[in-house]
Design an enzyme around this catalytic site. Structure first.
Site, PDB file in Angstrom:
ATOM      1  N   ARG A   1      -5.138 -16.795   5.873  1.00 35.08           N
ATOM      2  CA  ARG A   1      -5.410 -17.588   4.668  1.00 35.08           C
ATOM      3  C   ARG A   1      -5.211 -19.077   4.915  1.00 35.08           C
ATOM      4  O   ARG A   1      -5.911 -19.906   4.327  1.00 35.08           O
ATOM      5  CB  ARG A   1      -4.508 -17.119   3.529  1.00 35.08           C
TER       6      ARG A   1
ATOM      7  N   LYS B   1      -8.941   5.722  -6.721  1.00 36.39           N
ATOM      8  CA  LYS B   1      -9.125   6.149  -8.106  1.00 36.39           C
ATOM      9  C   LYS B   1     -10.440   5.732  -8.749  1.00 36.39           C
ATOM     10  O   LYS B   1     -10.868   4.599  -8.621  1.00 36.39           O
ATOM     11  CB  LYS B   1      -7.986   5.563  -8.953  1.00 36.39           C
TER      12      LYS B   1
ATOM     13  N   GLY C   1      -9.090  -5.381  -0.078  1.00 37.45           N
ATOM     14  CA  GLY C   1      -8.026  -5.358   0.914  1.00 37.45           C
ATOM     15  C   GLY C   1      -8.139  -4.308   2.005  1.00 37.45           C
ATOM     16  O   GLY C   1      -8.104  -4.620   3.193  1.00 37.45           O
TER      17      GLY C   1
ATOM     18  N   GLY D   1      -8.455  -8.551  -5.656  1.00 40.11           N
ATOM     19  CA  GLY D   1      -8.642  -8.455  -7.109  1.00 40.11           C
ATOM     20  C   GLY D   1      -9.792  -9.320  -7.590  1.00 40.11           C
ATOM     21  O   GLY D   1     -10.584  -8.910  -8.449  1.00 40.11           O
TER      22      GLY D   1
HETATM   23  P1  AMP Z   1      -8.047   1.394  -3.519  1.00 39.36           P
HETATM   24  O1  AMP Z   1      -6.872   0.472  -3.586  1.00 39.36           O
HETATM   25  O2  AMP Z   1      -8.454   1.962  -4.832  1.00 39.36           O
HETATM   26  O3  AMP Z   1      -9.200   0.797  -2.731  1.00 39.36           O
HETATM   27  O4  AMP Z   1      -7.549   2.670  -2.723  1.00 39.36           O
HETATM   28  C1  AMP Z   1      -7.091   2.606  -1.415  1.00 39.36           C
HETATM   29  C2  AMP Z   1      -6.256   3.817  -1.157  1.00 39.36           C
HETATM   30  O5  AMP Z   1      -7.024   4.993  -1.334  1.00 39.36           O
HETATM   31  C3  AMP Z   1      -5.718   3.882   0.251  1.00 39.36           C
HETATM   32  O6  AMP Z   1      -4.333   3.677   0.208  1.00 39.36           O
HETATM   33  C4  AMP Z   1      -6.076   5.288   0.715  1.00 39.36           C
HETATM   34  O7  AMP Z   1      -5.024   5.945   1.367  1.00 39.36           O
HETATM   35  C5  AMP Z   1      -6.405   5.993  -0.582  1.00 39.36           C
HETATM   36  N1  AMP Z   1      -7.292   7.145  -0.370  1.00 39.36           N
HETATM   37  C6  AMP Z   1      -8.499   7.160   0.200  1.00 39.36           C
HETATM   38  N2  AMP Z   1      -8.977   8.404   0.279  1.00 39.36           N
HETATM   39  C7  AMP Z   1      -8.051   9.227  -0.245  1.00 39.36           C
HETATM   40  C8  AMP Z   1      -7.959  10.636  -0.435  1.00 39.36           C
HETATM   41  N3  AMP Z   1      -8.947  11.452  -0.050  1.00 39.36           N
HETATM   42  N4  AMP Z   1      -6.849  11.119  -1.004  1.00 39.36           N
HETATM   43  C9  AMP Z   1      -5.859  10.291  -1.387  1.00 39.36           C
HETATM   44  N5  AMP Z   1      -5.881   8.949  -1.251  1.00 39.36           N
HETATM   45  C10 AMP Z   1      -6.965   8.421  -0.684  1.00 39.36           C
END
Ligand code: AMP
Length: 416
Positions: free
Chosen positions: A35, A218, A374, A397
């Protein structure tokens, strides 16, 4: 709004909001200076144009002044990268004399803006059992003093540059509110310009086909992005933990995979919207499942909608990747946000790493590829592909809000 390339900085003081929120180890060594390096071209431009610099940033999430979050820890690195001495104001509200004394070519760094609650405009130190009225009064008080705080920062300089994309989605004193004190002397720095141009190549008038890869944990945190991008994309690849909510919504068996039961209807609505809009949706139809949330768990490859009881989907399987690869290599524009699996565990990082590799290949074939958010950024960097894709965004974000189609306060404040 002005343009940094044509603005005359000669004899002027520029107050520049940068994102120097860098990770520090226990001995206050910077573990990743990306950064700081990113902001150097903007800072050098002002100095080369005969101006002086007042640099401001936040670091971490302090609740008040605390040495642990002091920007003095990073002065040495800034001096090295900028190639000049950096003066320091240990209190960002008491820098009047130092700012006034700055000569062309000189640099002053203000202490962490978030040592003051006014930077974010959120009250601090409220009792947990504070009544609604007390909360309202505290909020009104901090908003009132935020005006003075912002005005004071603005009084140090003749022009304002925002180069902190990472905080562009926040309407804070230094990222947005300060702009109005420089109606004719406000502009983006090169980091902001680069981010805006890159995102515009995807969301503005993309070369088609446009394929969006959305992964991560999610549905609930990505639904805004999914909805907005369904209006724009030709193909959408959905992967990561999100997939299992979609599978369950369609009657699949997902074992003990990650699921959001309250998002089942949202998933069904998304499927319907994709159909209506003619967007081709791809999922990780075949996954690597594990019998525990552990890097060394036993694994098997199975359909994402037929996962045995007690097992959970952890990564996209090679079969899914092969299918996506065809789509991706035919795409002219690709946006990727979010990992395809639990990539923090090396045994479940193959899908995510494979996407990074395919994006590098697509870029070499002439596609415009933007990696934002990220975890996907961490994946391309880890794989050594950061300079083999077209653009790697610096803001998590901020990027997500941009992709949701929102106007970011930090961008709006400069443009209006
Ligand atoms: P996000 O911050 O929403 O982009 O989510 C990132 C996180 O999703 C990472 O920490 C991954 O470990 C998690 N992730 C990806 N695939 C899976 C999965 N199949 N089951 C559980 N967590 C997951």
């Amino acid at each position: 709004m002005q343009n940094i390339d044509s603005y005359d900085f000669s004899g002027r003081k520029a107050i520049v909001r940068v994102d120097f929120n860098v990770p520090l180890d226990a001995d206050f060594n910077i573990t990743d200076d990306t950064r700081i390096r990113a902001a150097i071209p903007t800072l050098k431009k002002v100095l080369a144009g005969g101006g002086s610099l007042i640099i401001m940033s936040h670091l971490g999430k302090p609740k008040g002044p605390a040495d642990k979050f002091s920007l003095r820890h990073i002065i040495g690195r800034i001096e090295e990268l900028l190639g000049t001495k950096v003066q320091f104001a240990p209190d960002c509200m008491k820098a009047d004399e130092q700012a006034a004394a700055l000569k062309p070519g000189e640099v002053l760094l203000l202490e962490n803006l978030r040592f003051y609650a006014e930077e974010e405009g959120k009250p601090r130190g409220l009792a947990e059992d504070a009544s609604e009225e007390e909360k309202k009064a505290a909020k009104a008080a901090v908003k009132e003093s935020q005006k003075k705080f912002t005005e004071h920062l603005a009084s140090y300089a003749d022009c304002y540059i925002n180069d902190a994309f990472g905080t562009a989605h926040r309407a804070h004193a230094s990222t947005a509110l300060i702009a109005k004190y420089f109606p004719n002397d406000k502009m983006f720095g090169y980091v902001m310009e680069g981010e805006i141009k890159a995102i515009d190549k995807v969301l503005g008038n993309p070369q088609r086909p446009l394929t969006v890869i959305l992964g991560g944990a999610k549905v609930s945190s990505k639904i805004g992005v999914i909805e907005h991008l369904l209006d724009l994309a030709d193909n959408m690849i959905v992967c990561g933990g999100m997939v299992f909510t979609f599978m369950k919504a369609q009657g699949g068996s997902i074992g003990k995979s990650l699921v959001e039961d309250d998002q089942i209807q949202t998933a069904l609505d998304t499927l319907a919207k994709a159909k209506e809009k003619g967007v081709r949706l791809y999922f990780s139809d075949t996954v690597v499942a594990a019998d525990a949330f552990d890097n060394n768990a036993r694994t098997q490859i199975c359909p994402a909608n037929a996962i045995p009881d007690g097992w959970m989907g952890m990564d996209a399987a090679p079969e899914s990747i092969e299918e996506w690869k065809k789509v991706l290599l035919e795409s002219r524009t690709i946006l990727w946000n979010g990992p395809a699996g639990v990539f923090e565990m090396p045994n479940f990082a193959h899908g995510t790493n494979a996407i990074a590799g395919i994006l590098a290949e697509a870029t070499a074939k002439g596609a415009f590829t933007l990696v934002g958010g990220g975890d996907s950024v961490a994946a391309v960097t880890q794989m050594g592909y950061a300079d083999k894709v077209s653009y790697v965004s610096t803001g998590g974000g901020a990027m997500l809000e941009f992709l949701e189609g929102k106007e970011l306060p930090g961008i709006k404040a400069i443009r209006e």
